[in-house]
Enzyme design. Structure first.
Site, PDB file in Angstrom:
ATOM      1  N   GLU A 331       0.833  -1.197   0.000  1.00 36.96           N
ATOM      2  CA  GLU A 331       0.000   0.000   0.000  1.00 36.96           C
ATOM      3  C   GLU A 331       0.870   1.251   0.000  1.00 36.96           C
ATOM      4  OE1 GLU A 331      -3.913  -1.498   2.555  1.00 36.96           O
ATOM      5  OE2 GLU A 331      -2.462  -0.126   3.475  1.00 36.96           O
ATOM      6  N   CYS A 332       0.616   2.160  -0.897  1.00 31.32           N
ATOM      7  CA  CYS A 332       1.191   3.499  -0.921  1.00 31.32           C
ATOM      8  C   CYS A 332       2.716   3.476  -0.825  1.00 31.32           C
ATOM      9  CB  CYS A 332       0.568   4.371   0.157  1.00 31.32           C
ATOM     10  SG  CYS A 332       0.752   6.149  -0.159  1.00 31.32           S
TER      11      CYS A 332
END
Length: 471
Positions: A331-332
């Site tokens: 994620e991210c």
């Protein structure tokens, strides 16, 4: 029904001092010997890290848009059950949420879902009687809310506070509970994504200073009385846990200053689905632990890109893990790590893992921010086509593709409008910009664990260490 003493701390607007106030109260109550359970309204990883440092208990996120009333109540009552009282820090201003015309996603919505009284934080630095008008407006704006108390921040003297207190008591039924003085020794440095994380605060003396300040100028007896004025709630109703039948799967979770954004509920749901969590550091470790899946959360890889690039051994073993079919969920910040490179705010490019043919480039201004619904448009480790899950985006980087990329998910904002695609996919690797809250879709954790179980047999650490890797 059960009594869960609770209090929402809300601000008139962002920057009013909610976090400083919340931490001062949390730390002071802990020094009083109370078991205080902290919560944070909205999608946030930074403030909860400070909550944990101040109380010694993990903070949980509650969110009207991402989770809804039933899940918020379930998480709250389960975690608050053994606490003396709970403090819920709001986000932005009390009534600010995903829409300018309703309270969806706001602190006000959450306070109503939890039937919790509200302590309003007001910047009193340049006001006297006008403070009463402000407090009255917030208290009367939504009759379904109970704004029970007010605390003034940035008040320079007790004499000034007495003026504010008298005005509020004359014009409203809201109880003034004290004030905090302006003091740089109580502030937490910030940067592009907000405050620095608690792990960067050193020896924890900040929280002792905050507790001392609160005990000097805040009526903590009244704070506790407000929390105990809340009514009963139904006892915890646990949503069904979807298990992934089979042997336990060991998941390596990246945990250091570069990768530190995780919802505790996500990790617990993975464990409930059949996982064992093993932490490792892409910054400092040379080898992966003996695991069958990697979870690379968000954080600050852009601030540590040079150190991540220098750890050639770790970059190599992560890439080899993917090439051998290992499941990786990112994620991210984790997505950024899996690209070929990160270009930092100074324009310097740093080599990363190189699973996807792209660079992430930091841009300021260039903030991407908002709630997101992620829908699987093709089968992936998240699940089948059509599976939806909620989360949020919050980043200053942009993706610069060097060759075509394959996406697994469609993206919509809180209003249902398309925001393009997310979920870069290659073999058993999935990398999103969106931070997902697994509780919003109970099948996700089981799908990740099941994918890891299907993808690989137990493999020793040394087997993931490709020939020629530097140590």
């Amino acid at each position: 029904m059960k009594q869960y003493p609770r209090l929402v701390i809300a601000g008139t607007h962002s920057g009013v001092g909610k976090t400083t106030t919340t931490l001062a109260i949390l730390a002071a109550l802990r020094e009083r010997g109370r078991q205080v359970q902290p919560f944070k309204a909205g999608p946030d990883f930074i403030d909860p890290s400070h909550h944990r440092a101040a109380t010694g208990r993990p903070s949980r996120n509650l969110d009207g848009w991402m989770l809804g009333k039933d899940l918020n109540r379930s998480i709250f009552t389960r975690v608050a059950a053994d606490a003396d009282l709970s403090i819920i820090e709001g986000m932005m201003g009390l009534f600010d949420g995903s829409s300018p015309v309703n309270d969806i996603g706001s602190t006000a919505e959450l306070a109503k879902q939890l039937e919790a009284p509200i302590l309003l934080v007001v910047d009193g630095s340049a006001m006297a009687r006008s403070a009463a008008a402000m407090v009255a407006g917030y208290a009367r704006f939504d009759p379904a809310l109970h704004v029970a108390g007010v605390l003034f921040n940035r008040v320079g003297s007790d004499g000034h506070y007495q003026l504010l207190k008298a005005a509020v008591e004359q014009e409203t039924a809201v109880t003034p509970v004290g004030y905090l003085r302006p003091d740089v020794a109580l502030s937490i440095p910030d940067r592009h994504l907000g405050l620095v994380m608690a792990m960067e605060q050193g020896d924890g003396q900040l929280y002792h200073r905050l507790a001392k300040a609160a005990m000097e100028t805040i009526d903590l007896d009244r704070i506790e009385a407000l929390a105990h004025s809340s009514g009963t709630l139904p006892e915890a109703m646990f949503p069904p846990v979807i298990e992934s039948p089979g042997r336990t799967i060991r998941i390596g979770v990246a945990q250091d200053r570069a990768f530190c954004f995780y919802y505790p509920d996500n990790l617990e749901l993975l464990e409930a689905a059949g996982a064992e969590i093993i932490t490792f550091s892409p910054l400092h470790d040379d080898l992966l632990p003996d695991v069958e899946m990697l979870y690379l959360g968000g954080g600050y890889p852009e601030l540590h890109s040079a150190a991540l690039a220098e750890n050639v051994a770790m970059r190599a073993v992560v890439k080899r893990f993917a090439e051998r079919g290992g499941v990786i969920y990112a994620e991210c910040g984790g997505l950024m790590y899996l690209m070929e490179s990160i270009r930092d705010f100074d324009g310097c490019s740093h080599d990363m893992v190189g699973i996807f043919p792209a660079e992430t480039a930091m841009q300021k201004p260039g903030l991407t921010l908002g709630y997101r619904t992620v829908e699987c448009s093709r089968r992936s480790i998240l699940g089948d086509v059509g599976v939806t899950i909620r989360g949020h985006e919050f980043h200053y980087s942009t993706l610069v593709a060097r060759r075509p990329l394959q996406y697994a998910c469609a993206l919509r904002d809180a209003a249902g409008l398309s925001k393009g695609q997310d979920g870069l996919m290659k073999s058993n690797v999935l990398a999103l910009y969106t931070h997902l809250h697994f509780a919003s879709q109970p099948t996700i954790a089981a799908s990740l664990v099941g994918s890891a179980r299907c993808a690989a047999k137990p493999v020793s650490v040394s087997a993931w260490d490709p020939p020629g890797a530097e140590h």
